[in-house]
Design an enzyme around this catalytic site. Structure first.
Site, PDB file in Angstrom:
ATOM      1  N   GLY A  29       0.851  -1.110  -0.287  1.00 11.90           N
ATOM      2  CA  GLY A  29       0.309  -0.288   0.228  1.00 11.90           C
ATOM      3  C   GLY A  29       1.035   1.062  -0.024  1.00 11.90           C
ATOM      4  N   PHE A  32      -0.780   7.205   2.930  1.00 12.97           N
ATOM      5  CA  PHE A  32       0.613   7.912   3.683  1.00 12.97           C
ATOM      6  C   PHE A  32       1.029   6.657   4.502  1.00 12.97           C
ATOM      7  CE2 PHE A  32      -2.942  11.181   2.606  1.00 12.97           C
ATOM      8  CZ  PHE A  32      -2.492  11.619   2.642  1.00 12.97           C
ATOM      9  N   GLU A  43     -16.879  19.239   4.022  1.00 13.48           N
ATOM     10  CA  GLU A  43     -15.423  19.876   3.832  1.00 13.48           C
ATOM     11  C   GLU A  43     -16.311  19.712   2.125  1.00 13.48           C
ATOM     12  OE1 GLU A  43     -12.450  18.737   4.028  1.00 13.48           O
ATOM     13  OE2 GLU A  43     -11.794  20.628   4.979  1.00 13.48           O
TER      14      GLU A  43
END
Lengths: 414, 414
Positions: A12, A15, A171
Site C-alpha cells: 500500500g 500515507f 468539506e
C-alpha cells in the site's frame, strides 16, 4: 545494496506505506512497495476533485517519481490477495513475493454499513475514480435538470444529499454549495436557484465530533449560511436512486447521495486469517507488530490501536506516524535493539467549509473563520507531495478565489 | 432576444460548431448548441494527454463557460440520433428539438478501415477517454514489463506501434519516444532501454504528405534520431493484441498499437438519409448548404467540399472557417442577401516531433528544427481557448522542458 540485504515488503502506497518506505531509505534493507495504483493520492483534497476545483493529477503523484532518488527502493504494480505468514510470502496478481519484513498498510474503503441500496446507488469518496464519478454525476444532474419539464423531477435532480458529519462530509457539502452558488449559477442563467437543495445528514447530534463544542457550533452556523440544511439524528434507511428514505419515515426525493459516513479496513484484512474488530480493523501489539509474527507490522486504517482506552482514528496523521514508527522498529530489529511502543502525537484537526471559512484545532490553537481558513490552506499546501503539485494547486486556488471559478467542470464519462 | 427570433440549432461543439455559435452572437437568432459532451476539446494537443504531458482538463473547456457571456446562446447536453428535414426537427436523447436553421458539425471518428481486429485491440485518439486509455495502457505496459520474467514477452510489452504518418502519428511517435527516453528511464532504473521499440508505420512512401519534400525528409531524419523506426509501405493486416501482422507477412510482437491512420465522418452522417462519399463525408453546395435544404448547413469533417479538384482536408482550420462562413450565410439569409460560396484560406501545416524539433509550412514560411518548434508552441498557445488553459499548458511545457518531466503519468483505470 548488498546482495545479502533483507527484503522489507510494504503493501500500500498511502500515507502509512509511503512514509515507511521513506523512513527505510538508509536502512540496510531492500524496500519493495506494492500497490494496485501507480500513484500516491493526497486524499484530504479528494473532495475538491469531486467538486471540480482540482484536477486528479494535481493531488496524486506516481510512486516511482516520489521515491526515484532512493537507492534501496523498488515498486511493483500488483494487487495483493493474501499472506502466508508461515512461509513469509505474499500472494499477488504478479505472482508470489517473499519477505523478511512485512509492513501491511493497505488502508480502508468506504463503509456502507451493509446498506445494499447505498452500495449500489450511493457515491463513495475514497479514490480518484470515485471523485471523478461524483463530479460527472453532479454536473450531469444540472444538465438533465435543464432539459426536464416536470418541476418535481427537476427539483429532485437538483437535490444533493451528503451523508456523514465528519470532516469529509462537512468539506464536501461546503464545496458543493460554493460550486453551485458561485460558479454553476453563471453557467445556467435559466436555473432557478430555489430549486437547488443541499442536505447534510448526520446520524448523531454532533458534527465534527473531534472538535471542541465552540468550533462545532461555528461550523454548523457557517454551513447554514451557505444554504446547507444540516440535519441531526438523521439515519438513512434506504436510497433507490430516486428517493432517500430515513429511519424516521421521512422521504427526500433526490438523485444524488454522497456517502461520507465512514470507512472500514480494506478487504485484505479479511484474508489474513486474523480476528478483526470494529470496522474490520485488526488489533496489533503496541509496537505495531502482528501478534505472533514479529516480522509483520500492520499500520494505518487497517490496524487497531487503543490509546487512553480509545481507538486511534482512521486518519492520515496516524498512518504517517505509524509508517515512520514501523520503519524504526524494523531498524531496531536488525540492530538487535528493543522495539519501541507507538505513541500518537495528536496535532489536532481542521475542516474547511469554503471561502474564508474553516474551523481549526491544531497545535493547541483553536480558530475559526478566516484565520482557520488560512491555516488550513497553509497546512495542506505544505503536506502536498511535490513542488509542482503545490504550485498548480496554489494557482488553481488563487484563480478560483479571485474569479469565482472551477476549471475542472468537465463531464468526462457516464 | 425577441420572442419571435428564429432558432439556429448547432450540432457538435467542436471547432466548427463552436465558431458558428460565436459568429452568431450578434445575429437576430436564438442559438442552441447540442453536444454529447459538455466541453469543447482542443484536439491538436490530445496526443500530449496520451503521453502524460498534459492533463485532460487543460485542453478542454466547458461549452457553457466559453459562451457564458453570449446572450442569445443556450447549450444542451444531448446525443443527436437523426434529423427530420421535412419537419425541421432533430431526434435527440433529450426529446425532439425543432429548428429554423440547422448547422451540422458533428465531426469525425477514428477510421479503422473495417479492420475488426484493430477496432477491438487498437487504440484510437479522438477524445479524452481515448487519450487517457493510451496513457494508462502505455504506463501499464512498463509496469508489467518490470514483472515479466520471459525476455521475449517483456520486449513485446515494450514495443509500441504507431500507425499513420500524418501529423497525429508523427507527433504521437515523437512524444512517446521522449516520454520513454527522457522520463520513464528515470522511473525504471532496472529497465534495459534496448528492450524498447517504437515503430511508425506508414502505408504510402511519404510522411506528412501535405508538407514540402524538404520538410518531410527533415521529419523522417528527426524521428530516426529519436530512435523511432519509420517504416514506409507498411500496411497493417491484423492485430490480435499480441502481434501485429503486416500485409507483407511480417509479424511484429507488440502489445500496443496506436491507430492514427485516419478519420471518417461521425455516425450521424449515416442517419441523414443522404448519399455519403469518401470517408463517409456528404457533399454540400459551395455555400455549405445541404442540397435541397437551404436552411441546413453541413460543415467540418462531416462535409465534403472540393477546391481545385481536391477535397478539403479534415482538419481544424477548415472546420473553424466553415463555422464562421455558415454563420455569415445564416445572417445573409435573414437579411435577404445572396449567400456566399466558401473559400478555404489555407495557412499551412505544422507538426512537432519533440524538444526543439518541428516542421512548419505556415504563412508562406518553411521552417524546421528549433524555429519551427517555437512557431508551433506559439500558434498552439494562441489557439487554446481560455487564459487559464493557456497559462497551465505553458507552465507544464516549461516545467517539462527544463526538468525533463511528465506530471500526468498516472494509471487512473484499467
Amino acid at each position: 545494496m548488498a546482495q545479502a540485504d533483507k527484503v522489507a515488503v510494504i503493501v500500500g502506497a498511502g500515507f502509512g506505506g509511503l512514509n515507511a518506505a521513506r523512513a527505510l531509505r538508509r536502512a540496510p534493507v531492500q524496500v519493495v512497495l506494492l500497490d494496485r495504483n501507480n500513484y500516491h493520492l493526497f486524499q484530504p483534497l479528494l473532495y475538491q476533485v469531486a467538486t471540480a476545483g482540482l484536477e486528479p493529477e494535481q493531488i496524486a503523484k506516481p510512486v516511482r517519481a516520489i521515491l526515484r532518488g532512493q537507492k534501496n527502493f523498488d515498486f511493483r504494480l500488483v494487487e495483493v490477495r493474501g499472506v502466508d505468514f508461515a512461509q513469509r510470502r505474499l500472494d499477488t496478481s504478479g505472482g508470489p513475493i517473499t519477505y523478511d519484513f512485512l509492513v501491511l498498510s493497505h488502508g480502508s474503503e468506504t463503509n456502507f454499513f451493509g446498506l445494499d441500496s447505498m452500495t449500489k446507488n450511493g457515491l463513495g469518496l475514497k479514490d480518484i475514480p470515485d471523485a471523478v464519478r461524483i463530479r460527472n454525476h453532479v454536473l450531469t444532474c444540472f444538465e438533465h435538470a435543464m432539459l426536464e419539464g416536470d418541476p418535481e423531477i427537476r427539483r429532485a435532480k437538483l437535490t444533493f444529499v451528503v451523508v456523514g458529519g465528519g470532516p469529509t462530509g462537512v468539506e464536501m457539502a461546503g464545496a458543493l454549495s460554493e460550486l453551485i452558488r458561485l460558479v454553476l449559477v453563471k453557467d445556467y442563467p435559466r436555473l432557478n436557484i430555489k430549486d437547488v437543495r443541499i442536505l447534510l445528514l448526520e446520524a448523531t447530534d454532533t458534527l465534527l465530533a473531534a472538535m471542541p463544542e465552540r468550533l462545532r457550533d461555528a461550523a454548523v452556523k457557517t454551513l447554514w449560511r451557505k444554504w446547507i440544511e444540516v440535519r441531526f439524528s438523521a439515519v438513512v434507511a434506504d436510497f433507490d436512486g430516486d428517493r432517500v428514505r430515513l429511519k424516521s419515515g421521512e422521504v427526500i426525493p433526490a438523485r444524488t447521495v454522497i456517502w461520507a459516513a465512514g470507512v472500514k479496513a480494506a478487504p485484505l484484512n479479511g484474508h489474513l486469517g486474523l480476528t478483526a474488530g470494529r470496522q474490520g480493523r485488526i488489533p496489533v501489539e503496541p509496537t505495531l507488530q502482528l501478534q505472533g509474527h514479529p516480522e509483520v507490522f500492520l499500520i494505518g486504517d487497517a490496524s487497531y490501536v487503543e490509546e487512553n482506552g480509545e481507538p486511534l482514528p482512521m486518519v492520515a496523521p496516524v498512518a504517517i506516524q505509524m509508517g515512520q514508527h514501523a520503519a524504526r522498529n524494523i531498524v531496531n530489529t536488525l540492530r538487535g535493539k528493543a522495539l519501541q511502543s507507538f505513541r500518537y502525537r495528536d496535532q489536532g484537526t481542521l475542516a474547511t467549509i469554503g471561502r474564508n471559512a474553516a474551523v481549526a484545532n491544531v497545535f493547541g490553537i483553536q480558530a475559526r473563520g478566516f484565520v482557520a481558513w488560512v491555516m488550513w490552506l497553509g497546512i495542506h499546501i505544505i503536506q502536498l507531495i511535490g513542488f509542482r503539485n503545490k504550485l498548480f494547486v496554489l494557482l488553481n486556488w488563487a484563480w478560483d478565489y479571485f474569479f469565482y471559478e472551477r476549471a475542472a467542470r468537465l463531464i468526462t464519462r457516464d
